[in-house]
Design a protein around this motif. Structure first.
Motif, PDB file in Angstrom:
ATOM      1  N   THR A   3      21.562  61.076  68.159  1.00 56.49           N
ATOM      2  CA  THR A   3      22.856  61.769  68.122  1.00 56.49           C
ATOM      3  C   THR A   3      23.165  62.313  69.520  1.00 56.49           C
ATOM      4  OG1 THR A   3      21.925  63.954  67.660  1.00 56.49           O
ATOM      5  CG2 THR A   3      22.411  62.547  65.754  1.00 56.49           C
ATOM      6  N   ILE A   4      24.431  62.636  69.710  1.00 54.95           N
ATOM      7  CA  ILE A   4      24.840  63.208  70.999  1.00 54.95           C
ATOM      8  C   ILE A   4      24.083  64.517  71.253  1.00 54.95           C
ATOM      9  CG2 ILE A   4      26.849  64.448  70.047  1.00 54.95           C
ATOM     10  CD1 ILE A   4      28.339  63.596  72.609  1.00 54.95           C
ATOM     11  N   PHE A   5      23.730  65.236  70.188  1.00 54.47           N
ATOM     12  CA  PHE A   5      23.017  66.500  70.372  1.00 54.47           C
ATOM     13  C   PHE A   5      21.558  66.248  70.787  1.00 54.47           C
ATOM     14  CE2 PHE A   5      25.996  69.188  67.442  1.00 54.47           C
ATOM     15  CZ  PHE A   5      27.006  69.057  68.385  1.00 54.47           C
ATOM     16  N   GLU A  12      20.020  64.165  78.714  1.00 58.29           N
ATOM     17  CA  GLU A  12      20.699  62.909  79.081  1.00 58.29           C
ATOM     18  C   GLU A  12      22.209  63.117  79.167  1.00 58.29           C
ATOM     19  OE1 GLU A  12      17.289  60.486  76.599  1.00 58.29           O
ATOM     20  OE2 GLU A  12      19.377  60.136  76.065  1.00 58.29           O
ATOM     21  N   ILE A  13      22.691  64.158  78.474  1.00 63.16           N
ATOM     22  CA  ILE A  13      24.099  64.562  78.547  1.00 63.16           C
ATOM     23  C   ILE A  13      24.092  66.031  78.942  1.00 63.16           C
ATOM     24  CG2 ILE A  13      26.140  65.049  77.111  1.00 63.16           C
ATOM     25  CD1 ILE A  13      25.492  62.626  75.479  1.00 63.16           C
ATOM     26  N   PRO A  14      24.949  66.422  79.912  1.00 61.07           N
ATOM     27  CA  PRO A  14      24.918  67.819  80.349  1.00 61.07           C
ATOM     28  C   PRO A  14      25.444  68.780  79.280  1.00 61.07           C
ATOM     29  CG  PRO A  14      26.700  66.629  81.435  1.00 61.07           C
ATOM     30  CD  PRO A  14      25.944  65.622  80.620  1.00 61.07           C
ATOM     31  N   ALA A  26      20.334  75.895  72.003  1.00 63.59           N
ATOM     32  CA  ALA A  26      21.693  76.424  71.834  1.00 63.59           C
ATOM     33  C   ALA A  26      22.495  76.172  73.102  1.00 63.59           C
ATOM     34  CB  ALA A  26      21.636  77.926  71.536  1.00 63.59           C
ATOM     35  N   PHE A  27      23.769  75.857  72.922  1.00 62.84           N
ATOM     36  CA  PHE A  27      24.641  75.530  74.051  1.00 62.84           C
ATOM     37  C   PHE A  27      26.084  75.814  73.651  1.00 62.84           C
ATOM     38  CE2 PHE A  27      26.007  71.416  72.183  1.00 62.84           C
ATOM     39  CZ  PHE A  27      25.011  71.258  71.220  1.00 62.84           C
ATOM     40  N   LEU A  28      26.950  75.957  74.667  1.00 54.07           N
ATOM     41  CA  LEU A  28      28.357  76.246  74.375  1.00 54.07           C
ATOM     42  C   LEU A  28      29.039  75.024  73.788  1.00 54.07           C
ATOM     43  CD1 LEU A  28      29.509  78.239  77.544  1.00 54.07           C
ATOM     44  CD2 LEU A  28      28.820  79.148  75.306  1.00 54.07           C
ATOM     45  N   THR A  38      29.426  79.038  70.423  1.00 52.99           N
ATOM     46  CA  THR A  38      28.103  78.455  70.706  1.00 52.99           C
ATOM     47  C   THR A  38      27.611  77.646  69.514  1.00 52.99           C
ATOM     48  OG1 THR A  38      27.547  80.290  72.183  1.00 52.99           O
ATOM     49  CG2 THR A  38      25.684  79.129  71.193  1.00 52.99           C
ATOM     50  N   LEU A  39      26.867  76.594  69.807  1.00 56.69           N
ATOM     51  CA  LEU A  39      26.221  75.797  68.753  1.00 56.69           C
ATOM     52  C   LEU A  39      24.715  76.008  68.841  1.00 56.69           C
ATOM     53  CD1 LEU A  39      28.189  72.431  69.233  1.00 56.69           C
ATOM     54  CD2 LEU A  39      28.667  74.256  67.595  1.00 56.69           C
ATOM     55  N   VAL A  40      24.101  76.245  67.708  1.00 60.71           N
ATOM     56  CA  VAL A  40      22.635  76.397  67.658  1.00 60.71           C
ATOM     57  C   VAL A  40      22.106  75.261  66.783  1.00 60.71           C
ATOM     58  CG1 VAL A  40      20.718  77.966  67.233  1.00 60.71           C
ATOM     59  CG2 VAL A  40      22.996  78.901  67.705  1.00 60.71           C
ATOM     60  N   LEU A  87      30.988  67.833  60.197  1.00 56.64           N
ATOM     61  CA  LEU A  87      31.820  66.686  59.827  1.00 56.64           C
ATOM     62  C   LEU A  87      31.943  65.688  60.976  1.00 56.64           C
ATOM     63  CD1 LEU A  87      34.605  68.678  57.946  1.00 56.64           C
ATOM     64  CD2 LEU A  87      32.787  67.287  56.941  1.00 56.64           C
ATOM     65  N   GLU A  88      31.636  66.141  62.181  1.00 57.29           N
ATOM     66  CA  GLU A  88      31.835  65.298  63.354  1.00 57.29           C
ATOM     67  C   GLU A  88      30.508  64.758  63.897  1.00 57.29           C
ATOM     68  OE1 GLU A  88      33.217  66.257  67.819  1.00 57.29           O
ATOM     69  OE2 GLU A  88      34.435  67.261  66.287  1.00 57.29           O
ATOM     70  N   VAL A  89      29.538  65.641  64.060  1.00 58.16           N
ATOM     71  CA  VAL A  89      28.256  65.243  64.668  1.00 58.16           C
ATOM     72  C   VAL A  89      27.148  65.326  63.607  1.00 58.16           C
ATOM     73  CG1 VAL A  89      26.563  65.764  66.462  1.00 58.16           C
ATOM     74  CG2 VAL A  89      29.000  66.075  66.939  1.00 58.16           C
ATOM     75  N   PRO A  90      26.477  64.190  63.334  1.00 60.11           N
ATOM     76  CA  PRO A  90      25.468  64.168  62.266  1.00 60.11           C
ATOM     77  C   PRO A  90      24.103  64.699  62.712  1.00 60.11           C
ATOM     78  CG  PRO A  90      25.709  61.967  63.178  1.00 60.11           C
ATOM     79  CD  PRO A  90      26.671  62.860  63.944  1.00 60.11           C
ATOM     80  N   VAL A  94      24.818  75.073  63.781  1.00 66.49           N
ATOM     81  CA  VAL A  94      25.521  76.275  63.339  1.00 66.49           C
ATOM     82  C   VAL A  94      26.486  76.681  64.453  1.00 66.49           C
ATOM     83  CG1 VAL A  94      25.247  78.722  62.782  1.00 66.49           C
ATOM     84  CG2 VAL A  94      23.577  77.061  61.943  1.00 66.49           C
ATOM     85  N   HIS A  95      27.747  76.905  64.076  1.00 64.57           N
ATOM     86  CA  HIS A  95      28.743  77.408  65.027  1.00 64.57           C
ATOM     87  C   HIS A  95      28.685  78.941  65.023  1.00 64.57           C
ATOM     88  CE1 HIS A  95      31.376  73.695  65.388  1.00 64.57           C
ATOM     89  NE2 HIS A  95      30.766  73.407  64.248  1.00 64.57           N
ATOM     90  N   LEU A  96      28.647  79.535  66.206  1.00 63.77           N
ATOM     91  CA  LEU A  96      28.763  80.997  66.339  1.00 63.77           C
ATOM     92  C   LEU A  96      30.039  81.284  67.119  1.00 63.77           C
ATOM     93  CD1 LEU A  96      25.093  82.036  67.164  1.00 63.77           C
ATOM     94  CD2 LEU A  96      26.358  82.384  65.040  1.00 63.77           C
TER      95      LEU A  96
HETATM   96  P1  AMP Z   1      31.267  69.534  63.455  1.00 59.04           P
HETATM   97  O1  AMP Z   1      30.275  68.397  63.371  1.00 59.04           O
HETATM   98  O2  AMP Z   1      32.469  69.287  62.598  1.00 59.04           O
HETATM   99  O3  AMP Z   1      30.625  70.870  63.172  1.00 59.04           O
HETATM  100  O4  AMP Z   1      31.809  69.582  64.950  1.00 59.04           O
HETATM  101  C1  AMP Z   1      30.982  69.274  66.046  1.00 59.04           C
HETATM  102  C2  AMP Z   1      31.221  70.242  67.169  1.00 59.04           C
HETATM  103  O5  AMP Z   1      30.453  69.776  68.278  1.00 59.04           O
HETATM  104  C3  AMP Z   1      32.680  70.327  67.647  1.00 59.04           C
HETATM  105  O6  AMP Z   1      33.082  71.691  67.643  1.00 59.04           O
HETATM  106  C4  AMP Z   1      32.641  69.744  69.058  1.00 59.04           C
HETATM  107  O7  AMP Z   1      33.525  70.367  69.952  1.00 59.04           O
HETATM  108  C5  AMP Z   1      31.204  69.960  69.460  1.00 59.04           C
HETATM  109  N1  AMP Z   1      30.724  68.997  70.455  1.00 59.04           N
HETATM  110  C6  AMP Z   1      30.797  67.648  70.391  1.00 59.04           C
HETATM  111  N2  AMP Z   1      30.263  67.096  71.489  1.00 59.04           N
HETATM  112  C7  AMP Z   1      29.846  68.114  72.266  1.00 59.04           C
HETATM  113  C8  AMP Z   1      29.212  68.207  73.548  1.00 59.04           C
HETATM  114  N3  AMP Z   1      28.884  67.112  74.238  1.00 59.04           N
HETATM  115  N4  AMP Z   1      28.925  69.420  74.043  1.00 59.04           N
HETATM  116  C9  AMP Z   1      29.238  70.549  73.347  1.00 59.04           C
HETATM  117  N5  AMP Z   1      29.838  70.530  72.130  1.00 59.04           N
HETATM  118  C10 AMP Z   1      30.141  69.340  71.606  1.00 59.04           C
END
Ligand code: AMP
Length: 133
Positions: A3-5, A12-14, A26-28, A38-40, A87-90, A94-96
């Protein structure tokens, strides 16, 4: 496929990193609803948060709390809200989100556009407040 995360964890991705240990990262969020959004994530690449083991999920909660308190110290807000969508990234995350009003956690609203310098400065301030704990 990673995954991108997972790519962010491996560097590999900043990212605008806030915190890392053996199991969590955790990252913004790059498309923030508010400054300091922030995402954790667990390093373990699992899609659905409720498929995480009890151990990883409870450790994630403790990590989320620590980071939320540092965000609260950094960004003027009433409190830090928490949301799980995925829903976007599998890759479980957690969103803070620092909240002033209920609308600040509306994922349908337009995202903030911040400069690299703004992202860097917010991340540095949150990191500093994490260290002070
Ligand atoms: P969701 O999977 O619906 O919780 O949404 C995924 C979240 O990941 C969205 O708020 C995106 O803005 C965020 N996101 C996607 N790619 C990146 C990235 N490369 N760096 C930081 N945040 C990201």
């Amino acid at each position: 496929m990673a995954t991108i995360f997972s790519k962010i964890i491996r560097g590999e991705i900043p990212s605008y990193k806030i915190y890392e240990d053996e199991k969590y990262f955790a990252f913004l969020d790059i498309n923030p609803l508010a400054e300091g959004h922030t995402l954790v994530i667990p390093k373990d690449e699992t899609d659905y948060i409720f498929d995480l083991s009890d151990e990883i999920l409870s450790g994630l909660s403790v990590c989320v709390k620590r980071i939320a308190l540092a965000i609260e110290k950094t960004v003027p807000c009433k409190r830090v809200g928490i949301a799980v969508l995925g829903l976007e990234v599998p890759h479980a995350h957690v969103h803070l989100i620092p909240l002033k009003t209920e609308g600040d956690i509306n994922f349908s609203k337009p995202k903030l556009k911040l400069s690299q310098d703004e992202f860097r400065s917010i991340a540095a301030s949150i990191r500093k407040n994490l260290e002070l704990k």
